[in-house]
Design a protein around this motif. Sequence first.
Motif, PDB file in Angstrom:
ATOM      1  N   VAL A   1      49.687  30.128  11.123  1.00  0.00           N
ATOM      2  CA  VAL A   1      49.242  28.781  10.744  1.00  0.00           C
ATOM      3  C   VAL A   1      48.375  28.172  11.856  1.00  0.00           C
ATOM      4  CG1 VAL A   1      50.092  26.431  10.348  1.00  0.00           C
ATOM      5  CG2 VAL A   1      51.179  28.361   9.186  1.00  0.00           C
ATOM      6  N   ALA A   2      48.775  28.372  13.112  1.00  0.00           N
ATOM      7  CA  ALA A   2      48.022  27.783  14.229  1.00  0.00           C
ATOM      8  C   ALA A   2      46.569  28.269  14.218  1.00  0.00           C
ATOM      9  CB  ALA A   2      48.689  28.150  15.558  1.00  0.00           C
ATOM     10  N   GLU A   3      46.381  29.554  13.957  1.00  0.00           N
ATOM     11  CA  GLU A   3      45.022  30.121  13.935  1.00  0.00           C
ATOM     12  C   GLU A   3      44.235  29.565  12.746  1.00  0.00           C
ATOM     13  OE1 GLU A   3      47.775  31.816  14.378  1.00  0.00           O
ATOM     14  OE2 GLU A   3      47.567  32.895  16.269  1.00  0.00           O
ATOM     15  N   ALA A   4      44.927  29.428  11.604  1.00  0.00           N
ATOM     16  CA  ALA A   4      44.239  28.884  10.415  1.00  0.00           C
ATOM     17  C   ALA A   4      43.751  27.466  10.703  1.00  0.00           C
ATOM     18  CB  ALA A   4      45.194  28.900   9.216  1.00  0.00           C
ATOM     19  N   VAL A   5      44.633  26.655  11.282  1.00  0.00           N
ATOM     20  CA  VAL A   5      44.274  25.263  11.599  1.00  0.00           C
ATOM     21  C   VAL A   5      43.143  25.245  12.636  1.00  0.00           C
ATOM     22  CG1 VAL A   5      45.163  23.181  12.751  1.00  0.00           C
ATOM     23  CG2 VAL A   5      46.515  24.308  10.958  1.00  0.00           C
ATOM     24  N   ASP A   6      43.229  26.143  13.588  1.00  0.00           N
ATOM     25  CA  ASP A   6      42.208  26.229  14.629  1.00  0.00           C
ATOM     26  C   ASP A   6      40.823  26.501  14.020  1.00  0.00           C
ATOM     27  OD1 ASP A   6      41.874  26.040  17.336  1.00  0.00           O
ATOM     28  OD2 ASP A   6      41.638  28.226  17.550  1.00  0.00           O
ATOM     29  N   TYR A   7      40.761  27.473  13.136  1.00  0.00           N
ATOM     30  CA  TYR A   7      39.477  27.793  12.494  1.00  0.00           C
ATOM     31  C   TYR A   7      38.988  26.638  11.621  1.00  0.00           C
ATOM     32  CZ  TYR A   7      38.841  32.617  13.968  1.00  0.00           C
ATOM     33  OH  TYR A   7      38.589  33.744  14.714  1.00  0.00           O
ATOM     34  N   LEU A   8      39.926  26.014  10.896  1.00  0.00           N
ATOM     35  CA  LEU A   8      39.518  24.872  10.056  1.00  0.00           C
ATOM     36  C   LEU A   8      38.853  23.800  10.916  1.00  0.00           C
ATOM     37  CD1 LEU A   8      42.521  24.201   7.610  1.00  0.00           C
ATOM     38  CD2 LEU A   8      40.204  24.862   6.959  1.00  0.00           C
ATOM     39  N   ASN A   9      39.391  23.611  12.105  1.00  0.00           N
ATOM     40  CA  ASN A   9      38.865  22.563  12.981  1.00  0.00           C
ATOM     41  C   ASN A   9      37.612  22.988  13.739  1.00  0.00           C
ATOM     42  OD1 ASN A   9      40.661  20.042  12.915  1.00  0.00           O
ATOM     43  ND2 ASN A   9      42.097  21.762  12.821  1.00  0.00           N
ATOM     44  N   LYS A  10      37.448  24.295  13.932  1.00  0.00           N
ATOM     45  CA  LYS A  10      36.215  24.779  14.584  1.00  0.00           C
ATOM     46  C   LYS A  10      35.038  24.773  13.614  1.00  0.00           C
ATOM     47  CE  LYS A  10      37.930  27.877  18.165  1.00  0.00           C
ATOM     48  NZ  LYS A  10      38.682  29.137  18.136  1.00  0.00           N
TER      49      LYS A  10
END
Length: 329
Positions: A12-21
């Motif tokens: 989930v952390a990586e998914a959120v990270d990409y969404l925000n990048k």
Amino acid sequence: MKPFRHINVPGVAEAVDYLNKFPGSSRLIAGGTDLLGVLKDDILPAYPELLINIKAIPGLDYLREDENGLSIGALVKLAFLARSPLVREKYKVLADAARSVGTPQLRNMATVGGNLGQETRCWYYRYPHGIGGRIQCQRKGSGPCLAVGGDNRYHVIMGGKGCFAACPSDLATALAALEGSIKTEGAGGGRIISIGEFFHPLGNALKAGEMIVELQVPPLPAGSRQHWLKYTLREPVDFAVVSVAVLTVLEAGICREARIALGAVAPGPLRALQAEQFLKGKEPIPEVLQEAAVLAVQGAKPLSKNGYKVEIARVLVLRALEASFAGHK
Ligand SMILES: Cc1cc2nc3c(=O)[nH]c(=O)nc-3n(C[C@H](O)[C@H](O)[C@H](O)COP(=O)(O)OP(=O)(O)OC[C@H]3O[C@@H](n4cnc5c(N)ncnc54)[C@H](O)[C@@H]3O)c2cc1C
């Protein structure tokens, strides 16, 4: 389809990270049963350059019950929900709603997170770009709602504002009767959104960079019964024209609690609060149930071509209440 990047994220952390990048130019993809059609028809004003594949995130497809109620991971498939003995036994409206969605193939791919995140089925909104150009509307950022003066037979009869598209999610209706909520994760941390506050006329309450991680259902009132009904034009695969989920509690022949959630009549699932209040403390005799069903649709303001939905909603509420109260015997 246009080209896009596709990445598998491990958590989930990586998914959120990409969404925000990639703000505004990325999309989550789970089962892909809605998103791929949206991309194929190129209906979005901005085509995503990155798809973030969350379906391989381990451990996000759980079903757990404890003293706080039921927790459903965002990657649980609709087929799994529909088949689960626990859900069928205790959270019947949720199992029935999941089973009413599409085909077995679809339910084997579609996730609960995607069911809540799916795009509306308004035919103006979903008009393919490849056939004469994309139709703009408020939901896409600008322009009038063409359904108001056009063909609005499947649109809302309550609560439209700017956009009059109906909520397509059957799970949302069932969750509303169970007073469920949605747990999210985002760059600023997680939050809980009640299902009644998740949808609004122009979309949903997810902020940019936020994703659904769990659906939550609080413990059920003791002795409650539930019933789900869905009216469609085509059997067996169709979106709801109207759906209804009810939960009732009967003690010594008197209604102690009634929850009535209407689906596909508003931008989100709609609780018929006036009707619920009317039922409490009364014996559910036919006259009382008929009056409650009338109250459930009292606030309806149909558009030019969907007045028929008011009558369908009234009848579904009546039948669902009758069945739910009959279940107490
Ligand atoms: C033929 C057909 C019939 C259907 N009939 C019905 C029906 O009767 N009732 C009904 O309710 N639905 C119906 N649907 C819609 C179906 O339920 C959805 O397509 C499905 O649930 C979407 O799940 P998915 O995992 O495939 O989502 P995807 O297609 O992968 O994603 C859908 C959207 O949700 C977003 N998303 C996905 N997961 C998350 C998450 N965890 N957090 C935030 N956003 C997320 C995606 O970015 C995307 O915008 C039908 C669809 C089809 C094609």
